[in-house]
Design an enzyme around this catalytic site. Sequence first.
Site, PDB file in Angstrom:
ATOM      1  N   ARG A  37       0.834  -1.195   0.000  1.00 48.18           N
ATOM      2  CA  ARG A  37       0.000   0.000   0.000  1.00 48.18           C
ATOM      3  C   ARG A  37       0.874   1.253   0.000  1.00 48.18           C
ATOM      4  NH1 ARG A  37      -2.015  -3.589   4.000  1.00 48.18           N
ATOM      5  NH2 ARG A  37      -4.124  -4.373   3.568  1.00 48.18           N
TER       6      ARG A  37
ATOM      7  N   LYS B  47      -1.529  -2.636   8.042  1.00 48.72           N
ATOM      8  CA  LYS B  47      -2.611  -2.132   8.879  1.00 48.72           C
ATOM      9  C   LYS B  47      -2.602  -2.818  10.235  1.00 48.72           C
ATOM     10  CE  LYS B  47      -5.881  -0.694   5.275  1.00 48.72           C
ATOM     11  NZ  LYS B  47      -7.253  -0.864   4.748  1.00 48.72           N
TER      12      LYS B  47
ATOM     13  N   HIS C 273      -2.503   2.751  -5.819  1.00 54.99           N
ATOM     14  CA  HIS C 273      -3.335   1.584  -5.498  1.00 54.99           C
ATOM     15  C   HIS C 273      -3.637   0.755  -6.737  1.00 54.99           C
ATOM     16  CE1 HIS C 273      -5.117  -0.084  -1.910  1.00 54.99           C
ATOM     17  NE2 HIS C 273      -6.172  -0.456  -2.601  1.00 54.99           N
TER      18      HIS C 273
ATOM     19  N   ARG D 129      -1.149  -1.886  -6.933  1.00 51.46           N
ATOM     20  CA  ARG D 129      -1.455  -2.962  -5.996  1.00 51.46           C
ATOM     21  C   ARG D 129      -2.488  -3.908  -6.626  1.00 51.46           C
ATOM     22  NH1 ARG D 129      -1.584  -4.480  -0.508  1.00 51.46           N
ATOM     23  NH2 ARG D 129      -3.633  -4.935   0.382  1.00 51.46           N
TER      24      ARG D 129
ATOM     25  N   HIS E   8      -3.979  -9.032   3.525  1.00 51.19           N
ATOM     26  CA  HIS E   8      -5.409  -9.058   3.828  1.00 51.19           C
ATOM     27  C   HIS E   8      -5.668  -9.951   5.043  1.00 51.19           C
ATOM     28  CE1 HIS E   8      -6.721  -7.935  -0.533  1.00 51.19           C
ATOM     29  NE2 HIS E   8      -6.461  -6.879   0.201  1.00 51.19           N
TER      30      HIS E   8
ATOM     31  N   TYR F  95     -10.246  -9.978  -6.772  1.00 54.46           N
ATOM     32  CA  TYR F  95      -9.325  -9.985  -7.911  1.00 54.46           C
ATOM     33  C   TYR F  95      -9.542 -11.177  -8.834  1.00 54.46           C
ATOM     34  CZ  TYR F  95      -6.937  -6.415  -5.218  1.00 54.46           C
ATOM     35  OH  TYR F  95      -6.650  -5.274  -4.521  1.00 54.46           O
TER      36      TYR F  95
END
Length: 303
Positions: free
Chosen positions: A155, A179, A249, A252, A275, A284
């Site tokens: 990211r 994250k 992004h 990504r 994730h 995706y």
Amino acid sequence: MLVLHHGSANMIDTYLRYLTFEKRYSAHTLTSYQNDLEQFQAFLQEQYQQNELSRAEFTHIRAWIVSLVDEKLQARSINRKIASLRSFYKFLLKRELIQQDPCLRIKALKTPKALPHFVQEKELSQLLDQFPFTNDFSGSRDKLVLELLYATGIRLAELIGLREESVDMKAGTIRVLGKRNKERVIPVSLAMKAVMEQYLAQKNSLFGKEANPRLILTDKGEQAYPMFVYRLVKKYLGTFTSSDKQSPHVLRHTFATHLLDKGADLNAVKDLLGHTSLAATQVYTHNSLEKLRKVFEQAHPKA
């Protein structure tokens, strides 16, 4: 609804401090939450002549959502605002500042599933392999940023947060802080190692090894910031690609799509992207299925 008496402004401030220091949300996310809460507070004042968020009821929130729909706001944006309220009232309930959650019966709006934008493999290969990047620090940095975003799928915030010590040249890996401060290790190719070595040599020669521990720096030797990277990516993608979206992004999305197109395991892609759930990665697969469908339509006699 029975409540304890606390000012809405103080509640919002307390909640934002909680998100900052305990949940460690980004500044961008905090601003979004604050804007949503203040917007709902203004609606309460205008429609019901009261601005105490702790006194809001289900009917008030539902009326606000209806007003947002009437204003032609996109369902995705409205759902984000609903999520902001849900999080806020769960916080108040947990702190016993309210006795009942007014969002309990609120449901998110249905949204059309938008496929992630990505760059075609041929276009991106031309950019990375054929573009005449300059041999100075800026050229080396620009190439490294593009290579990192595409080769690792990290990211924008993760890229900016990388430090020199995050890179293990010998092992061929980088450590990424994602994250919720979750760390993951991503392998890098030999080609990437060569780009990294060239950049680090330029960086240390120009600014000194002890000048700034961050990996990606501006031309002035300062830590890169979001808009700096965004403009950099847009500049190059705009030259070489036909994609409408030209942001970090998108690279990504491109990383994930190209891996799945080549038959990569979905769980492996999930881990590489950082994730927490497989559902976030499965979006995706639609791009890969679309590619297979086109191949079938072009090649199969019964298509």
